[in-house]
Design a protein around this motif. Structure first.
Motif, PDB file in Angstrom:
ATOM      1  N   MET A   1      13.483 -73.259   4.056  1.00  0.00           N
ATOM      2  CA  MET A   1      12.828 -71.974   4.059  1.00  0.00           C
ATOM      3  C   MET A   1      11.328 -72.109   3.813  1.00  0.00           C
ATOM      4  O   MET A   1      10.555 -71.362   4.382  1.00  0.00           O
ATOM      5  N   ARG A   2      10.974 -73.051   2.971  1.00  0.00           N
ATOM      6  CA  ARG A   2       9.551 -73.253   2.690  1.00  0.00           C
ATOM      7  C   ARG A   2       8.814 -73.648   3.965  1.00  0.00           C
ATOM      8  O   ARG A   2       7.722 -73.150   4.242  1.00  0.00           O
ATOM      9  N   ALA A   3       9.415 -74.544   4.736  1.00  0.00           N
ATOM     10  CA  ALA A   3       8.775 -74.988   5.977  1.00  0.00           C
ATOM     11  C   ALA A   3       8.635 -73.825   6.959  1.00  0.00           C
ATOM     12  O   ALA A   3       7.610 -73.698   7.643  1.00  0.00           O
ATOM     13  N   TRP A   4       9.647 -72.967   7.028  1.00  0.00           N
ATOM     14  CA  TRP A   4       9.601 -71.796   7.895  1.00  0.00           C
ATOM     15  C   TRP A   4       8.492 -70.849   7.455  1.00  0.00           C
ATOM     16  O   TRP A   4       7.706 -70.362   8.269  1.00  0.00           O
ATOM     17  N   ALA A   5       8.408 -70.599   6.156  1.00  0.00           N
ATOM     18  CA  ALA A   5       7.352 -69.731   5.622  1.00  0.00           C
ATOM     19  C   ALA A   5       5.976 -70.332   5.900  1.00  0.00           C
ATOM     20  O   ALA A   5       5.056 -69.619   6.329  1.00  0.00           O
ATOM     21  N   ASP A   6       5.845 -71.630   5.676  1.00  0.00           N
ATOM     22  CA  ASP A   6       4.561 -72.296   5.923  1.00  0.00           C
ATOM     23  C   ASP A   6       4.171 -72.213   7.398  1.00  0.00           C
ATOM     24  O   ASP A   6       3.002 -72.026   7.728  1.00  0.00           O
ATOM     25  N   ALA A   7       5.159 -72.329   8.282  1.00  0.00           N
ATOM     26  CA  ALA A   7       4.876 -72.226   9.724  1.00  0.00           C
ATOM     27  C   ALA A   7       4.398 -70.822  10.091  1.00  0.00           C
ATOM     28  O   ALA A   7       3.476 -70.670  10.894  1.00  0.00           O
ATOM     29  N   ALA A   8       5.005 -69.806   9.492  1.00  0.00           N
ATOM     30  CA  ALA A   8       4.578 -68.418   9.759  1.00  0.00           C
ATOM     31  C   ALA A   8       3.145 -68.207   9.276  1.00  0.00           C
ATOM     32  O   ALA A   8       2.330 -67.581   9.967  1.00  0.00           O
ATOM     33  N   ILE A   9       2.841 -68.727   8.117  1.00  0.00           N
ATOM     34  CA  ILE A   9       1.490 -68.608   7.557  1.00  0.00           C
ATOM     35  C   ILE A   9       0.490 -69.361   8.432  1.00  0.00           C
ATOM     36  O   ILE A   9      -0.586 -68.851   8.751  1.00  0.00           O
ATOM     37  N   GLU A  10       0.874 -70.561   8.851  1.00  0.00           N
ATOM     38  CA  GLU A  10      -0.012 -71.366   9.699  1.00  0.00           C
ATOM     39  C   GLU A  10      -0.284 -70.673  11.035  1.00  0.00           C
ATOM     40  O   GLU A  10      -1.418 -70.679  11.526  1.00  0.00           O
ATOM     41  N   ARG A  11       0.752 -70.040  11.613  1.00  0.00           N
ATOM     42  CA  ARG A  11       0.546 -69.305  12.882  1.00  0.00           C
ATOM     43  C   ARG A  11      -0.476 -68.191  12.697  1.00  0.00           C
ATOM     44  O   ARG A  11      -1.328 -67.963  13.557  1.00  0.00           O
ATOM     45  N   GLN A  12      -0.391 -67.489  11.570  1.00  0.00           N
ATOM     46  CA  GLN A  12      -1.360 -66.416  11.314  1.00  0.00           C
ATOM     47  C   GLN A  12      -2.773 -66.986  11.161  1.00  0.00           C
ATOM     48  O   GLN A  12      -3.731 -66.410  11.662  1.00  0.00           O
ATOM     49  N   GLN A  13      -2.891 -68.112  10.475  1.00  0.00           N
ATOM     50  CA  GLN A  13      -4.207 -68.743  10.308  1.00  0.00           C
ATOM     51  C   GLN A  13      -4.763 -69.165  11.660  1.00  0.00           C
ATOM     52  O   GLN A  13      -5.938 -68.950  11.961  1.00  0.00           O
ATOM     53  N   GLU A  14      -3.914 -69.784  12.479  1.00  0.00           N
ATOM     54  CA  GLU A  14      -4.362 -70.287  13.779  1.00  0.00           C
ATOM     55  C   GLU A  14      -4.822 -69.180  14.718  1.00  0.00           C
ATOM     56  O   GLU A  14      -5.737 -69.380  15.513  1.00  0.00           O
ATOM     57  N   ASN A  15      -4.177 -68.012  14.637  1.00  0.00           N
ATOM     58  CA  ASN A  15      -4.573 -66.930  15.543  1.00  0.00           C
ATOM     59  C   ASN A  15      -5.552 -65.958  14.891  1.00  0.00           C
ATOM     60  O   ASN A  15      -5.784 -64.874  15.407  1.00  0.00           O
ATOM     61  N   GLY A  16      -6.135 -66.375  13.765  1.00  0.00           N
ATOM     62  CA  GLY A  16      -7.129 -65.544  13.098  1.00  0.00           C
ATOM     63  C   GLY A  16      -6.569 -64.236  12.580  1.00  0.00           C
ATOM     64  O   GLY A  16      -7.283 -63.243  12.492  1.00  0.00           O
ATOM     65  N   CYS A  17      -5.287 -64.243  12.261  1.00  0.00           N
ATOM     66  CA  CYS A  17      -4.581 -63.039  11.766  1.00  0.00           C
ATOM     67  C   CYS A  17      -4.590 -61.910  12.794  1.00  0.00           C
ATOM     68  O   CYS A  17      -4.523 -60.744  12.447  1.00  0.00           O
TER      69      CYS A  17
END
Length: 121
Positions: A1-17
């Protein structure tokens, strides 16, 4: 679950939110004006929630979660944290709301762990 959460956060960072969940965007636009669309969107969210629920069930079967954990509640909490955190991150153009909501929900789930000293799920 941590990896999934981190991936969601990383996607938001990559697309500038900017952007994120198309299902959440459609829900905000259509859920109050079109009953058929609202039902379809609700079913989409329920399918997503069921995927999370299946993961939580697997954790319980591996005896990683206590038997008294309400898995439906935990699945809704995690889905809500993702959706709400994503919406706030998009609105504020800052990933911190998503990080906070995911961290808090994962900590809540971890409170039902049979061994809370293990790394985050």
């Amino acid at each position: 679950m941590r990896a999934w959460a981190d991936a969601a956060i990383e996607r938001q960072q990559e697309n500038g939110c900017r952007g994120g969940c198309d299902l959440g965007s459609l829900a905000g636009e259509l859920s109050t004006t079109d009953e058929e669309s609202r039902t379809d969107l609700a079913n989409g969210f329920l399918r997503w929630k069921d995927l999370i629920l299946n993961g939580l069930r697997a954790m319980r079967e591996r005896e990683e979660l206590r038997a008294d954990a309400d898995l439906d509640e935990l699945a809704y909490a995690l889905l809500s944290a993702l959706q709400g955190g994503t919406l706030l991150s998009q609105t504020m153009l800052n990933v911190q709301p998503l990080e906070a909501s995911m961290n808090a929900t994962l900590a809540y789930i971890r409170s039902f762990a049979t061994n809370p000293c293990l790394p985050a799920a």
